[in-house]
Enzyme design. Sequence first.
Site, PDB file in Angstrom:
ATOM      1  N   GLU A  35      40.441  17.911  31.951  1.00  0.00           N
ATOM      2  CA  GLU A  35      41.109  16.616  31.899  1.00  0.00           C
ATOM      3  C   GLU A  35      41.307  16.004  33.292  1.00  0.00           C
ATOM      4  O   GLU A  35      41.246  14.777  33.437  1.00  0.00           O
ATOM      5  CB  GLU A  35      42.475  16.823  31.241  1.00  0.00           C
ATOM      6  CG  GLU A  35      42.858  15.694  30.332  1.00  0.00           C
ATOM      7  CD  GLU A  35      44.153  16.012  29.594  1.00  0.00           C
ATOM      8  OE1 GLU A  35      44.331  17.176  29.156  1.00  0.00           O
ATOM      9  OE2 GLU A  35      44.979  15.098  29.486  1.00  0.00           O
ATOM     10  N   HIS A  37      39.303  16.241  35.874  1.00  0.00           N
ATOM     11  CA  HIS A  37      38.038  15.596  36.243  1.00  0.00           C
ATOM     12  C   HIS A  37      37.846  14.285  35.474  1.00  0.00           C
ATOM     13  O   HIS A  37      37.375  13.298  36.033  1.00  0.00           O
ATOM     14  CB  HIS A  37      36.854  16.521  35.908  1.00  0.00           C
ATOM     15  CG  HIS A  37      36.843  17.801  36.673  1.00  0.00           C
ATOM     16  ND1 HIS A  37      36.997  19.022  36.055  1.00  0.00           N
ATOM     17  CD2 HIS A  37      36.696  18.061  37.987  1.00  0.00           C
ATOM     18  CE1 HIS A  37      36.929  19.980  36.968  1.00  0.00           C
ATOM     19  NE2 HIS A  37      36.762  19.435  38.155  1.00  0.00           N
ATOM     20  N   GLN A 153      42.959  19.645  50.181  1.00  0.00           N
ATOM     21  CA  GLN A 153      41.541  19.261  50.197  1.00  0.00           C
ATOM     22  C   GLN A 153      41.411  17.792  50.567  1.00  0.00           C
ATOM     23  O   GLN A 153      40.550  17.412  51.369  1.00  0.00           O
ATOM     24  CB  GLN A 153      40.911  19.523  48.826  1.00  0.00           C
ATOM     25  CG  GLN A 153      39.483  19.006  48.731  1.00  0.00           C
ATOM     26  CD  GLN A 153      38.782  19.474  47.475  1.00  0.00           C
ATOM     27  OE1 GLN A 153      38.174  20.522  47.432  1.00  0.00           O
ATOM     28  NE2 GLN A 153      38.889  18.675  46.418  1.00  0.00           N
ATOM     29  N   SER A 186      43.706  24.857  34.296  1.00  0.00           N
ATOM     30  CA  SER A 186      43.045  25.788  33.377  1.00  0.00           C
ATOM     31  C   SER A 186      43.754  27.136  33.401  1.00  0.00           C
ATOM     32  O   SER A 186      43.578  27.961  32.511  1.00  0.00           O
ATOM     33  CB  SER A 186      41.570  25.956  33.768  1.00  0.00           C
ATOM     34  OG  SER A 186      41.449  26.116  35.162  1.00  0.00           O
ATOM     35  N   ARG A 187      44.575  27.344  34.417  1.00  0.00           N
ATOM     36  CA  ARG A 187      45.287  28.613  34.516  1.00  0.00           C
ATOM     37  C   ARG A 187      46.532  28.672  33.636  1.00  0.00           C
ATOM     38  O   ARG A 187      47.090  29.752  33.416  1.00  0.00           O
ATOM     39  CB  ARG A 187      45.693  28.880  35.970  1.00  0.00           C
ATOM     40  CG  ARG A 187      44.508  29.152  36.865  1.00  0.00           C
ATOM     41  CD  ARG A 187      44.902  29.333  38.300  1.00  0.00           C
ATOM     42  NE  ARG A 187      43.711  29.427  39.141  1.00  0.00           N
ATOM     43  CZ  ARG A 187      43.078  28.400  39.654  1.00  0.00           C
ATOM     44  NH1 ARG A 187      43.522  27.170  39.432  1.00  0.00           N
ATOM     45  NH2 ARG A 187      42.001  28.567  40.395  1.00  0.00           N
TER      46      ARG A 187
END
Lengths: 288, 288
Positions: A35, A37, A153, A186-187
């Site tokens: 989601e 992305h 980042q 996702s974790r």
Amino acid sequence: MELYSDIKKVQQMVSNLHQQGETIGFVPTMGYLHEGHERLIQRARQENDYVILSIFVNPLQFGENEDLDHYPRDEKHDRAIAERNGVDMIFFPTVDTMYPNALSVEMTVTRRADVLCGRSRPGHFEGVVTVLAKLFNICRPTRAYFGMKDAQQIAVVDALIEDYNFPVKLVPVPTVREQDGLAKSSRNVNLTDKEREEAPAIQEALQKGREMVQQGIKNPLTIKNEIRKFLESKTHGKIDYIELLSYPKLQDVHHIEGQVILATAVYYEKARLIDNVVFDADGQLAYG
Amino acid sequence: MELYSDIKKVQQMVSNLHQQGETIGFVPTMGYLHEGHERLIQRARQENDYVILSIFVNPLQFGENEDLDHYPRDEKHDRAIAERNGVDMIFFPTVDTMYPNALSVEMTVTRRADVLCGRSRPGHFEGVVTVLAKLFNICRPTRAYFGMKDAQQIAVVDALIEDYNFPVKLVPVPTVREQDGLAKSSRNVNLTDKEREEAPAIQEALQKGREMVQQGIKNPLTIKNEIRKFLESKTHGKIDYIELLSYPKLQDVHHIEGQVILATAVYYEKARLIDNVVFDADGQLAYG
């Protein structure tokens, strides 16, 4: 939707787009799209004539202990998501295409890298700037989209763009969250029920820190101590770090004056969660 | 002819040129233009719709013992030469414009740098690739022109372009020579009459080496020894180095198979002269 794996062909295509005066939105990814992305792609779709999604699992940004070989891949799923969100081109080069020879000119990240999560990932950001310099020169985007979840980042990419005058606008996109404020990841599926219940405290804690600034507290130490106490009272997760730094320079501050990032990482039994907020000296959120 | 010193304005200008489908020829210099530069400009003028000349004395490429402060400058003369040769834009930024902050992302040249003249100029090529990466992103040229006199620089720029996929074609331009073959150089005026008489032996020696390859001799050591003997018999200059390396990789070769460079540097009393030839395994000249 077009699929490209050849660098020269993408450069030719992009050159044509420039000639037509079209703006290009670029979303660099390592695939296995989620989601977060999708949000990047949607934003790129809104703001540009043409949208390029790159999918490349970049070996250079994996550390020695990081599992490159088992990085999850699902090409079919990624294509469906790209198509559904209006991507015009997927660029998915092979490792040999991107790195046909050992590099003769190497990039080192001498600032902004050795704090936050970067501290425990030596060499990671070298890999990131190397592949992004290449991807920027291949896709020559008008705008490039990155999620604020990985704020460090963004800070490093900002340095790459500024230091080397890449003609691309960096667009930070706010972190996607669950209803209760937990940053999507996702974790999160690796959390126990109890951990999942406690985890929204992470974002709460960061917002609490921001509110302290709004109330006039400008001492980073006071804020970090307060957050630590709050987190320790609300969750059993083990705090990896709580940092408050200037943003995007990521330098220590002794008094909050300009834009800062307040960030934390918390270990649960089977997941390490990270989150951050970026705000100014008045506690005003910087992004969305 | 237009004069620009602002990066964003050049990027805007260049973006318009791309939209009009115009090709851009780029000649990066440190000013104090001589005949060698003129040749680069003329070639760029022939091959492109628009020609950009940059003049920037790049502090990063000067070593600690190299005299940045006394590097010669002559803006008026440079403008006249540019104008006369049909340059469309001179880009002449200040040091503060090019390096407003300390770099966070640094470039290191890990191959091709530590041979030939690079051996005695540590850090020089780091400065070269850093400023060129910036200039490529600012001027976004179709073609960039460099003189073969500094063949090692071309090899390093070739690496920069290949490693980072810069969408620019590198054009090596043959060395400008006097009637008797001596490579033109601003240093030639520092030769005594006797030295000036002997100096054409440098190019003769290199051509002799090339002829040996044409005659089937493929052992670099044999060739280098022969050249040394020839040079020592023809001139009193002190040989700094004679090297024969693969080109553009600049690696040692034990048997000449692909393209190679044969290069030498000779010390005279008040001048150090360099010259080179690049040819293939049949002794065929690569450029010019």
